[in-house]
Design a protein around this motif. Structure first.
Motif, PDB file in Angstrom:
ATOM      1  N   SER A  43     -45.389  -0.419  18.316  1.00 38.39           N
ATOM      2  CA  SER A  43     -46.168  -1.662  18.345  1.00 38.39           C
ATOM      3  C   SER A  43     -45.527  -2.674  17.414  1.00 38.39           C
ATOM      4  O   SER A  43     -44.729  -2.321  16.528  1.00 38.39           O
ATOM      5  CB  SER A  43     -47.615  -1.405  17.907  1.00 38.39           C
ATOM      6  OG  SER A  43     -47.655  -1.054  16.530  1.00 38.39           O
ATOM      7  N   MET A  44     -45.911  -3.932  17.584  1.00 40.77           N
ATOM      8  CA  MET A  44     -45.374  -4.973  16.719  1.00 40.77           C
ATOM      9  C   MET A  44     -45.808  -4.771  15.279  1.00 40.77           C
ATOM     10  O   MET A  44     -45.059  -5.059  14.341  1.00 40.77           O
ATOM     11  CB  MET A  44     -45.817  -6.348  17.221  1.00 40.77           C
ATOM     12  CG  MET A  44     -45.156  -6.778  18.529  1.00 40.77           C
ATOM     13  SD  MET A  44     -43.337  -6.815  18.420  1.00 40.77           S
ATOM     14  CE  MET A  44     -43.075  -8.076  17.173  1.00 40.77           C
ATOM     15  N   ARG A  45     -47.028  -4.238  15.066  1.00 39.49           N
ATOM     16  CA  ARG A  45     -47.497  -4.000  13.706  1.00 39.49           C
ATOM     17  C   ARG A  45     -46.623  -2.952  13.014  1.00 39.49           C
ATOM     18  O   ARG A  45     -46.200  -3.139  11.865  1.00 39.49           O
ATOM     19  CB  ARG A  45     -48.951  -3.554  13.730  1.00 39.49           C
ATOM     20  CG  ARG A  45     -49.519  -3.310  12.338  1.00 39.49           C
ATOM     21  CD  ARG A  45     -50.994  -2.976  12.405  1.00 39.49           C
ATOM     22  NE  ARG A  45     -51.530  -2.726  11.069  1.00 39.49           N
ATOM     23  CZ  ARG A  45     -52.806  -2.454  10.816  1.00 39.49           C
ATOM     24  NH1 ARG A  45     -53.665  -2.402  11.808  1.00 39.49           N
ATOM     25  NH2 ARG A  45     -53.216  -2.233   9.590  1.00 39.49           N
ATOM     26  N   GLU A  72     -54.421  -4.341  22.221  1.00 37.96           N
ATOM     27  CA  GLU A  72     -53.200  -4.635  21.466  1.00 37.96           C
ATOM     28  C   GLU A  72     -53.504  -5.597  20.313  1.00 37.96           C
ATOM     29  O   GLU A  72     -52.958  -5.462  19.222  1.00 37.96           O
ATOM     30  CB  GLU A  72     -52.142  -5.239  22.390  1.00 37.96           C
ATOM     31  CG  GLU A  72     -50.736  -5.141  21.879  1.00 37.96           C
ATOM     32  CD  GLU A  72     -50.179  -3.716  21.882  1.00 37.96           C
ATOM     33  OE1 GLU A  72     -49.195  -3.470  21.162  1.00 37.96           O
ATOM     34  OE2 GLU A  72     -50.732  -2.860  22.601  1.00 37.96           O
ATOM     35  N   GLN A  73     -54.381  -6.553  20.548  1.00 35.01           N
ATOM     36  CA  GLN A  73     -54.753  -7.497  19.492  1.00 35.01           C
ATOM     37  C   GLN A  73     -55.445  -6.780  18.339  1.00 35.01           C
ATOM     38  O   GLN A  73     -55.195  -7.062  17.164  1.00 35.01           O
ATOM     39  CB  GLN A  73     -55.646  -8.595  20.072  1.00 35.01           C
ATOM     40  CG  GLN A  73     -54.898  -9.568  20.973  1.00 35.01           C
ATOM     41  CD  GLN A  73     -55.820 -10.431  21.809  1.00 35.01           C
ATOM     42  OE1 GLN A  73     -57.046 -10.284  21.787  1.00 35.01           O
ATOM     43  NE2 GLN A  73     -55.244 -11.358  22.576  1.00 35.01           N
ATOM     44  N   LEU A  74     -56.300  -5.810  18.668  1.00 34.82           N
ATOM     45  CA  LEU A  74     -56.961  -5.026  17.619  1.00 34.82           C
ATOM     46  C   LEU A  74     -55.961  -4.161  16.867  1.00 34.82           C
ATOM     47  O   LEU A  74     -56.005  -4.037  15.650  1.00 34.82           O
ATOM     48  CB  LEU A  74     -58.057  -4.144  18.244  1.00 34.82           C
ATOM     49  CG  LEU A  74     -59.294  -4.870  18.767  1.00 34.82           C
ATOM     50  CD1 LEU A  74     -60.199  -3.891  19.521  1.00 34.82           C
ATOM     51  CD2 LEU A  74     -60.070  -5.508  17.610  1.00 34.82           C
ATOM     52  N   LEU A  75     -55.020  -3.557  17.615  1.00 34.55           N
ATOM     53  CA  LEU A  75     -54.018  -2.682  17.009  1.00 34.55           C
ATOM     54  C   LEU A  75     -53.136  -3.457  16.044  1.00 34.55           C
ATOM     55  O   LEU A  75     -52.757  -2.952  14.976  1.00 34.55           O
ATOM     56  CB  LEU A  75     -53.161  -2.036  18.119  1.00 34.55           C
ATOM     57  CG  LEU A  75     -52.025  -1.113  17.666  1.00 34.55           C
ATOM     58  CD1 LEU A  75     -52.587   0.121  16.994  1.00 34.55           C
ATOM     59  CD2 LEU A  75     -51.159  -0.724  18.855  1.00 34.55           C
ATOM     60  N   ASN A  76     -52.808  -4.692  16.394  1.00 35.21           N
ATOM     61  CA  ASN A  76     -51.883  -5.482  15.590  1.00 35.21           C
ATOM     62  C   ASN A  76     -52.568  -6.412  14.611  1.00 35.21           C
ATOM     63  O   ASN A  76     -51.901  -7.217  13.948  1.00 35.21           O
ATOM     64  CB  ASN A  76     -50.964  -6.289  16.511  1.00 35.21           C
ATOM     65  CG  ASN A  76     -49.989  -5.409  17.275  1.00 35.21           C
ATOM     66  OD1 ASN A  76     -49.384  -4.509  16.706  1.00 35.21           O
ATOM     67  ND2 ASN A  76     -49.851  -5.640  18.567  1.00 35.21           N
ATOM     68  N   VAL A  84     -40.702   0.397  23.810  1.00 35.58           N
ATOM     69  CA  VAL A  84     -41.254   0.054  22.502  1.00 35.58           C
ATOM     70  C   VAL A  84     -40.799  -1.328  22.046  1.00 35.58           C
ATOM     71  O   VAL A  84     -39.898  -1.942  22.627  1.00 35.58           O
ATOM     72  CB  VAL A  84     -40.848   1.123  21.462  1.00 35.58           C
ATOM     73  CG1 VAL A  84     -41.444   2.470  21.843  1.00 35.58           C
ATOM     74  CG2 VAL A  84     -39.322   1.240  21.341  1.00 35.58           C
ATOM     75  N   ALA A  85     -41.455  -1.796  20.973  1.00 38.32           N
ATOM     76  CA  ALA A  85     -41.099  -3.085  20.389  1.00 38.32           C
ATOM     77  C   ALA A  85     -39.758  -2.961  19.662  1.00 38.32           C
ATOM     78  O   ALA A  85     -39.427  -1.900  19.116  1.00 38.32           O
ATOM     79  CB  ALA A  85     -42.189  -3.534  19.429  1.00 38.32           C
TER      80      ALA A  85
END
Length: 431
Positions: free
Chosen positions: A274-276, A424-428, A196-197
């Protein structure tokens, strides 16, 4: 990233048989070098060094490749981007002069933990990376007309603290690589675990010293702020998502009981899938730190570490190839459900997985002891761990051969990498 190489047509039975012979040669070479590899691992294990200070381990690894027979066959850059990082590379002589070679890299870690030594088995990570590289090279030397390919070994310091791989990303060390390989010791064999992040923060409270018995009302107690902050975060856990983690220590809490502490310091790690989500958890934790300062009258300084560790992007295409090879060697992998839901930590390999496709499997070393314990330190230096480490190195080398010679595999790995990045771009993306 190097351009897509032209591939031959799907191999017939003879092609498959020849590839299996190359894999056998890779495994044989690793077995032939078992004593040297074990000595390398033992030397690193016997003299543990902390992040960015791995001078002895760095020296052992660079000498290993400088002396790998025949002499001077590996081009070694002993200080590559960082004082204790290195790069070693080899290419078939027929392909060395060509451009656009496929570049496959094996990563070595070798930093240790304070007080515990190699309780995460990074000496074995270094050994596995070195073993897989020389195994792949031996296999390619047996090819009459080898394809344009470079075998690269990157020595990546400071995984436990600081993020050496992120430093190397920023220095451009990964920009021309096509696929990266490494493996990490654990309690089981898993082609993937959801690392994980992670963000680390240092929190400093500043108060005012005073005599604790004669006139405590003149003081502003920085230790009280640290204790309140610690308790605030402990209370926060009740409202955290099950996939979030935070853990910390009070590093400094005063100098003498009869002096109101004017300074205190905490170190905390925050983790999320995630980073978000990590940003959300960080905001909640920082509010808790500031609340403790307000309650005690202290001032507070909150400073994040130099690098955030990203979550590791999975590549099922590459993992499937690794599992297929590992099973041939007798590796018994945990189930996909166990992989997806198993316990995990964080690694700067996560940042690498956002830059280049790669694999970061976990491997059993002959013990049920848990990482970051004295018992795991002992196991990482044991002879029993050698069997499992070299078996893992063989599986990595065999998978690298698949990437080189199996039509469509590299393209599939690259395509999945692109899709995972988009997800990942969509998630964050901002809400």
């Amino acid at each position: 990233m190097a351009p897509v190489l032209e591939r031959p047509a799907e191999p017939g039975p003879s092609g498959v048989a020849e590839l299996e012979l190359l894999k056998q040669r890779a495994a044989e070479r690793i077995d032939e070098a078992a004593d040297r590899l074990g000595a390398l691992s033992r030397a690193i294990w016997s003299a543990p060094e902390l992040a960015y200070e791995e001078h002895g381990a760095h020296r052992e690894l660079t000498r290993f490749f400088e002396r790998e027979p025949p002499a001077a066959s590996w081009a070694v850059q002993p200080h590559f981007g960082l004082p204790t990082a290195f790069r070693a590379e080899w290419a078939p002589p027929e392909a060395a002069a060509g451009s656009g070679a496929l570049q496959l890299a094996f990563l070595c870690e070798y930093d240790a933990l304070p007080a515990l030594g190699h309780a995460c088995g990074h000496n074995l990570i270094a050994e596995v990376g070195a073993a897989a590289a020389i195994g792949l090279r031996a296999a390619l030397e047996g090819v009459a007309a080898p394809p344009p390919v470079k075998v690269v070994v990157l020595g990546t310091p400071a995984e436990e603290d600081g993020g050496g791989k992120i430093d190397l990303i920023e220095a451009g060390a990964f920009k021309d690589l096509d696929v990266v390989f490494m493996a990490h010791p654990s309690q089981e064999d898993a082609a993937y675990l959801p690392d994980v992040a992670e963000r680390d923060v240092t929190v400093k409270y500043y108060g005012k010293a005073s005599h604790a018995a004669a006139y405590p009302w003149e003081g502003v107690n920085a230790l009280d702020a640290a204790v309140l902050a610690y308790n605030n975060l402990s209370a926060l856990r009740q409202q955290m998502k099950p996939t979030w983690r935070l853990h910390g220590i009070i590093k400094h809490g005063g100098v003498k009981p009869n002096i109101i502490p004017s300074y205190s310091e905490l170190i905390y790690y925050f983790r999320a899938p995630s980073m978000r989500e990590l940003q959300v958890l960080t905001k909640k934790a920082e509010d808790s730190f500031r609340a403790a300062a307000l309650a005690t009258g202290c001032t507070v300084e909150i400073k994040s570490g130099a690098h955030d560790y990203y979550n590791v992007l999975p590549n099922k295409t590459l993992c499937s190839a690794y599992m297929e090879n590992g099973k041939k060697l007798g590796i018994e992998f945990i189930s996909e459900d166990a992989m997806s839901n198993g316990p995990s930590g964080s690694t700067d390999f996560g940042n690498v997985s956002f830059v280049v496709p790669g694999i970061h499997p976990y491997f059993y070393i002959g013990t049920d002891a848990l990482n970051h314990t004295e018992q795991y330190t002992e196991a990482a230096g044991s002879q029993e761990a050698q069997l499992y480490s070299l078996r893992t190195a063989k599986a990595l080398a065999m998978t690298a051969l698949d990437v080189i010679f199996k039509p469509g595999l590299l393209e599939g790995i690259r395509e999945e990498f692109k899709l995972k990045l988009q997800e990942e771009q969509l998630l964050n993306a901002p809400a």
